[in-house]
Motif scaffolding. Structure first.
Motif, short mmCIF file in Angstrom:
data_model
loop_
_atom_site.label_atom_id
_atom_site.label_comp_id
_atom_site.label_asym_id
_atom_site.label_seq_id
_atom_site.Cartn_x
_atom_site.Cartn_y
_atom_site.Cartn_z
N THR A 121 1.28 -1.62 0.22
CA THR A 121 -0.35 -0.12 0.11
C THR A 121 0.56 1.24 -0.12
O THR A 121 0.78 1.92 -0.66
CB THR A 121 -0.88 0.21 0.94
N TRP A 122 1.80 1.45 0.33
CA TRP A 122 3.15 2.27 0.56
C TRP A 122 3.54 2.34 -0.80
O TRP A 122 3.22 3.87 -1.09
CB TRP A 122 4.19 2.21 1.68
N LYS A 125 0.27 4.49 -1.92
CA LYS A 125 1.18 5.80 -1.72
C LYS A 125 -0.05 5.92 0.15
O LYS A 125 0.55 7.42 0.49
CB LYS A 125 0.45 7.36 -2.30
N THR A 126 0.07 4.94 0.38
CA THR A 126 -0.24 5.01 1.87
C THR A 126 1.28 5.68 2.49
O THR A 126 1.80 4.89 2.69
CB THR A 126 -1.44 3.89 2.82
N LYS A 127 0.14 6.14 3.87
CA LYS A 127 2.19 7.18 4.43
C LYS A 127 1.69 6.29 6.37
O LYS A 127 0.42 6.34 7.21
CB LYS A 127 1.72 8.52 4.61
N TYR A 128 2.71 5.98 6.24
CA TYR A 128 2.67 5.48 8.63
C TYR A 128 3.59 6.22 8.74
O TYR A 128 4.19 6.37 8.84
CB TYR A 128 2.54 3.64 8.16
#
Length: 347
Positions: free
Chosen positions: A118-119, A123-126
């Motif tokens: 997903t990152w 473009k998911t940020k954790y």
């Protein structure tokens, strides 16, 4: 500070309840797979086939009712079907080699895999706190693998190391499948996703489980055609015909497995074939003669009945005329009266 009322929202309660129900379902599938493995049943693809068929039937029916075009490319769903089928295959196959505990723990490898995918693609940020949790999770999984390698006698499987590798590979494919589903369910539609995944998943499973599909198709045709043969030729002909099944098995052994067989098999096959021809030969002609004979007998019976009825009526009239009973006297008097009346009318 977040109050208790703000924390326990409806969304939170639904998420917790649905999540635990899904967890129970996945545990049930794991337990079922483990029990099948203990019974010596090794059919990982066939186990998932019915699931895809149900998805295609239920959600495909809704799509047909809507009559809407696809919102995503069909080949996306083909790729998703391949990944999902193989993920199920690898994880279910792992139960043949390792314990249910190891499978359920190592299946958690999908969590860091999902976060990475997903990152990269969504473009998911954790935050660092979540990354720390992933690192700890991976460390725990490494510990499970190490334990299985050095404690194979306690792992509950024939080859724990191989089983662990299969689970990790399957969990990685699960991650790819989940991220793809997240993308499609947000860009397309949930009903479309489930129906297309079911359709292509069923097709891919069927191709991968050809012996299972072939068995089901052969049995369906067998049960459908047996009553026809029974009606036409009878049960003896059916059982005589089934004698050649062993002979056909020999043919398959020769061409599929390239095995050599004794020449007596061919002699036996020829004998059974000749016997079938002799037994079944002339059935149509004999049945025709039997039908003709039955028809002649019925016609003769009707003729005798008619003759007997005519003779009975003639005998009754003759007896009436000879005995001069009241009926004949009444008829004669009526005739004389009619004649007298006729003469008076003419005058």
């Amino acid at each position: 500070m977040v109050t208790s009322k703000e924390f326990w929202t409806k969304k939170t309660l639904i998420g917790l309840g649905l999540g635990q129900f899904l967890s129970l379902l996945i545990t049930s599938t794991g337990f079922s797979s483990s029990e099948l493995s203990k019974k010596g049943i090794d059919a990982p693809t066939s186990q998932s086939f019915l699931n895809y068929v149900l998805l295609a039937i239920v959600y495909g029916s809704i799509m047909l009712y809507r009559k809407e075009p696809l919102k995503s490319k069909w080949y996306y769903y083909v790729l998703l079907g391949v990944v999902d089928v193989e993920a199920n295959f690898l994880v279910v196959k792992a139960y043949q080699y390792t314990s249910i505990t190891s499978v359920m723990l190592l299946d958690c490898w999908s969590i860091p895999s999902v976060m990475l995918l997903t990152w990269l693609f969504l473009k998911t940020k954790y935050r660092y706190r979540k990354i720390t949790g992933v690192v700890v999770c991976i460390a725990g999984l490494v510990t499970v693998v190490f334990s299985d390698v050095h404690g194979s006698d306690r792992a509950g499987g024939s080859n724990p190391s191989k089983g662990d590798v299969l689970v990790i590979a399957g969990a990685t494919l699960y991650a790819v499948s989940n991220v793809s589903e997240e993308f499609l369910v947000k860009s397309a539609d949930r009903i479309e996703l489930m129906s297309m995944l079911g359709l292509f998943g069923a097709i891919i499973s069927a191709i991968q489980a050809l012996p299972f599909v072939g068995f089901s198709l052969a049995m369906f045709l067998f049960y459908s055609l047996v009553p026809i043969l029974l009606k036409i030729n009878g049960s003896t002909m059916l059982n005589l015909s089934l004698l050649t099944s062993d002979m056909w098995a020999v043919v398959i052994r020769i061409f599929a497995y390239h095995e050599k067989v004794d020449w007596l098999y061919f002699l036996a096959f020829a004998a059974v074939t000749v016997g079938l021809v002799i037994y079944s030969g002339g059935d149509k002609e004999e049945d025709h003669r039997a039908d003709v004979a039955d028809e002649d007998a019925e016609r003769s019976k009707r003729f005798d009945e008619e003759v007997g009825s005519g003779s009975h009526n003639r005998g009754t009239v003759e007896r009436s005329l000879k005995t001069g009973d009241a009926s004949s006297s009444f008829i004669e008097s009526e005739v004389l009266n009619n004649k007298s009346t006729g003469k008076d009318t003419k005058v």
